[in-house]
Design a protein around this motif. Structure first.
Motif, short mmCIF file in Angstrom:
data_model
loop_
_atom_site.label_atom_id
_atom_site.label_comp_id
_atom_site.label_asym_id
_atom_site.label_seq_id
_atom_site.Cartn_x
_atom_site.Cartn_y
_atom_site.Cartn_z
N PHE A 1 31.03 20.00 14.75
CA PHE A 1 31.17 18.60 15.14
C PHE A 1 31.64 17.75 13.96
O PHE A 1 32.54 16.92 14.08
CB PHE A 1 29.83 18.07 15.67
CG PHE A 1 29.85 16.59 15.97
CD1 PHE A 1 30.43 16.11 17.14
CD2 PHE A 1 29.29 15.68 15.07
CE1 PHE A 1 30.44 14.75 17.41
CE2 PHE A 1 29.31 14.33 15.34
CZ PHE A 1 29.88 13.86 16.52
N MET A 2 31.01 18.01 12.80
CA MET A 2 31.39 17.25 11.60
C MET A 2 32.82 17.56 11.20
O MET A 2 33.57 16.67 10.81
CB MET A 2 30.42 17.57 10.45
CG MET A 2 29.00 17.08 10.70
SD MET A 2 27.86 17.57 9.38
CE MET A 2 28.53 16.63 8.00
N LEU A 3 33.21 18.84 11.27
CA LEU A 3 34.58 19.23 10.92
C LEU A 3 35.58 18.58 11.85
O LEU A 3 36.60 18.04 11.43
CB LEU A 3 34.73 20.75 10.97
CG LEU A 3 36.13 21.30 10.68
CD1 LEU A 3 36.61 20.88 9.30
CD2 LEU A 3 36.14 22.82 10.82
N THR A 4 35.26 18.60 13.16
CA THR A 4 36.16 17.99 14.15
C THR A 4 36.30 16.50 13.90
O THR A 4 37.40 15.94 13.97
CB THR A 4 35.61 18.23 15.58
OG1 THR A 4 35.50 19.64 15.80
CG2 THR A 4 36.54 17.61 16.61
N GLY A 5 35.19 15.87 13.56
CA GLY A 5 35.22 14.44 13.28
C GLY A 5 36.05 14.13 12.05
O GLY A 5 36.80 13.15 12.01
N THR A 6 35.91 14.97 11.01
CA THR A 6 36.67 14.77 9.78
C THR A 6 38.16 14.91 10.03
O THR A 6 38.98 14.11 9.56
CB THR A 6 36.24 15.79 8.70
OG1 THR A 6 34.85 15.63 8.45
CG2 THR A 6 37.02 15.57 7.41
N LEU A 7 38.55 15.95 10.81
CA LEU A 7 39.95 16.16 11.11
C LEU A 7 40.51 15.02 11.95
O LEU A 7 41.65 14.59 11.75
CB LEU A 7 40.14 17.49 11.86
CG LEU A 7 39.88 18.76 11.03
CD1 LEU A 7 39.96 19.99 11.92
CD2 LEU A 7 40.87 18.87 9.87
N ALA A 8 39.71 14.54 12.87
CA ALA A 8 40.15 13.43 13.71
C ALA A 8 40.36 12.17 12.87
O ALA A 8 41.34 11.44 13.06
CB ALA A 8 39.11 13.15 14.81
N LEU A 9 39.45 11.94 11.90
CA LEU A 9 39.59 10.78 11.02
C LEU A 9 40.84 10.90 10.18
O LEU A 9 41.61 9.95 10.02
CB LEU A 9 38.36 10.66 10.12
CG LEU A 9 38.38 9.51 9.09
CD1 LEU A 9 38.50 8.17 9.81
CD2 LEU A 9 37.12 9.56 8.23
N ALA A 10 41.07 12.12 9.63
CA ALA A 10 42.26 12.33 8.81
C ALA A 10 43.52 12.10 9.63
O ALA A 10 44.49 11.51 9.16
CB ALA A 10 42.26 13.75 8.24
N SER A 11 43.50 12.57 10.89
CA SER A 11 44.67 12.40 11.75
C SER A 11 44.92 10.93 12.03
O SER A 11 46.06 10.47 12.04
CB SER A 11 44.48 13.15 13.07
OG SER A 11 44.36 14.54 12.84
N SER A 12 43.84 10.17 12.25
CA SER A 12 44.01 8.76 12.55
C SER A 12 44.53 8.01 11.34
O SER A 12 45.35 7.10 11.47
CB SER A 12 42.68 8.15 13.02
OG SER A 12 41.73 8.15 11.97
N VAL A 13 44.07 8.40 10.13
CA VAL A 13 44.57 7.76 8.93
C VAL A 13 46.05 8.04 8.77
O VAL A 13 46.84 7.16 8.45
CB VAL A 13 43.79 8.25 7.68
CG1 VAL A 13 44.46 7.77 6.40
CG2 VAL A 13 42.35 7.77 7.74
N HIS A 14 46.46 9.30 8.99
CA HIS A 14 47.88 9.66 8.87
C HIS A 14 48.71 8.91 9.91
O HIS A 14 49.81 8.43 9.61
CB HIS A 14 48.05 11.17 9.05
CG HIS A 14 49.47 11.62 8.96
ND1 HIS A 14 50.18 11.62 7.78
CD2 HIS A 14 50.34 12.07 9.91
CE1 HIS A 14 51.41 12.06 7.99
NE2 HIS A 14 51.53 12.34 9.28
N ALA A 15 48.15 8.81 11.13
CA ALA A 15 48.87 8.11 12.18
C ALA A 15 49.05 6.63 11.83
O ALA A 15 50.07 6.03 12.13
CB ALA A 15 48.14 8.27 13.51
N ALA A 16 48.04 6.07 11.18
CA ALA A 16 48.11 4.67 10.80
C ALA A 16 49.04 4.45 9.63
O ALA A 16 49.53 3.34 9.40
CB ALA A 16 46.70 4.16 10.45
N GLY A 17 49.32 5.50 8.87
CA GLY A 17 50.20 5.39 7.73
C GLY A 17 49.46 5.12 6.43
O GLY A 17 48.27 4.80 6.42
#
Length: 316
Positions: free
Chosen positions: A10-26
């Protein structure tokens, strides 16, 4: 145990999701125009400025480069392998945009102004990298380029290595008892010397090498006459290698102004690779060290300068 694995997943999935959102935001980069630039994609980057290109290669990012300018002389593979968009002060907007870049990294001072205006209005993020000729400015340049490319950890690695080299240089410079007077001459035009004053890369590299700029009454570059040369009392003339346009030692020694200074009497003319000497990239500390031992040969005895940059691996 099952609960622990579930929690970890769960923590890993959350971390990856956060990283993806940061990348998406630029990534937000504050550049030399005092503007915030959002970089969402750095897969196709054009580098304008030899120091920027050198930093990108040192960070292992050459695969993201789709174009470089003619000042990108190091490493040699840059101009050999990548499309050339022209000289940094004479860039063609069509040449840059024709490469379909997703990011343009340009050193402050790139031009002409009309080209930069076009690039600013294009739908491609343009990051203008500050050009500050100082130790602090060099470190910040590395960090800004690394941040714009999304590799802050690699940039910290490279900054640390360059910082270690600069520390060694300071120790070497501390051994200089009496700074010699150095005049940086870009060219001789109709018998008049184009020389560097304060707030130039030449001025800073002279100081980093433990010497004094013989020209201390103006900023930037200026053409001066024979009387000004004699009054400045240079002990060395420093210049850069520019192929067939390089300033020659014999021309300096025979010059009416320099003939009345210690430069001609002692045959003290030094020339070095232009990007290496004035580029203010990762190798600047090494360049200043090389200049220092040319100015003060005694420093070479027992000199323990060993570049941390050559030992560091900041490419991954």
């Amino acid at each position: 145990m099952t609960f622990c694995r579930t929690l970890a997943n769960f923590m890993l999935t959350g971390t990856l999701a956060l990283a993806s959102s940061v990348h998406a935001a630029g990534i937000t980069v504050h550049d030399a125009r005092n503007r915030d630039v959002t970089v969402a994609d750095f897969a196709r980057t054009v580098s304008i400025g030899g120091a920027i290109t050198e930093i990108l290669y040192a960070l292992g990012l050459e695969s993201r480069l789709v174009g470089v300018d003619t000042t990108s002389l190091y490493p040699a593979a840059a101009l050999h392998d990548k499309p050339n968009v022209g000289y940094m002060r004479q860039i063609s907007a069509e040449g840059v945009l024709g490469l379909n870049p997703t990011l343009i990294l340009a050193i402050q001072g790139s031009g002409p102004r009309e080209t930069m205006d076009i690039l600013e209005t294009a739908k491609v993020p343009l990051v203008l990298v500050p050009e500050s000729f100082s130790e602090e400015g060099l470190i910040e340049k590395i960090k800004l380029v690394g941040h714009a490319m999304g590799v802050d950890a690699r940039a910290e690695c490279l900054s640390a290595a360059v910082g270690a080299d600069l520390k060694q240089l300071r120790a070497l410079r501390a051994k200089v008892a009496k700074p010699v007077r150095v005049m940086f001459v870009m060219s001789l035009q109709n018998g008049r010397a184009m020389v560097a004053g304060h707030k130039t890369a030449a001025d800073e590299i002279i100081q980093l090498a433990g010497a004094a700029n013989a020209v201390d009454d103006y900023d930037g570059y200026k053409v001066i006459g024979d009387e000004a040369i004699v009054a400045a009392k240079p002990e060395f003339v420093l210049s850069i290698e520019r192929g067939k346009d390089s300033l020659q030692a014999d021309a300096v020694y025979a010059h009416p102004g320099f003939a009345l200074t210690p430069v001609a009497a002692n045959k003290s003319f030094i020339t070095m690779d232009g990007l290496y000497l004035l580029g203010f990239g990762p190798r600047t500390a090494a360049a200043a060290r090389d200049l220092s031992v040319k100015l003060y040969p005694a420093l070479a005895d027992g000199d323990a300068f060993a570049s941390a940059l050559s030992a560091a691996n900041c490419r991954q």
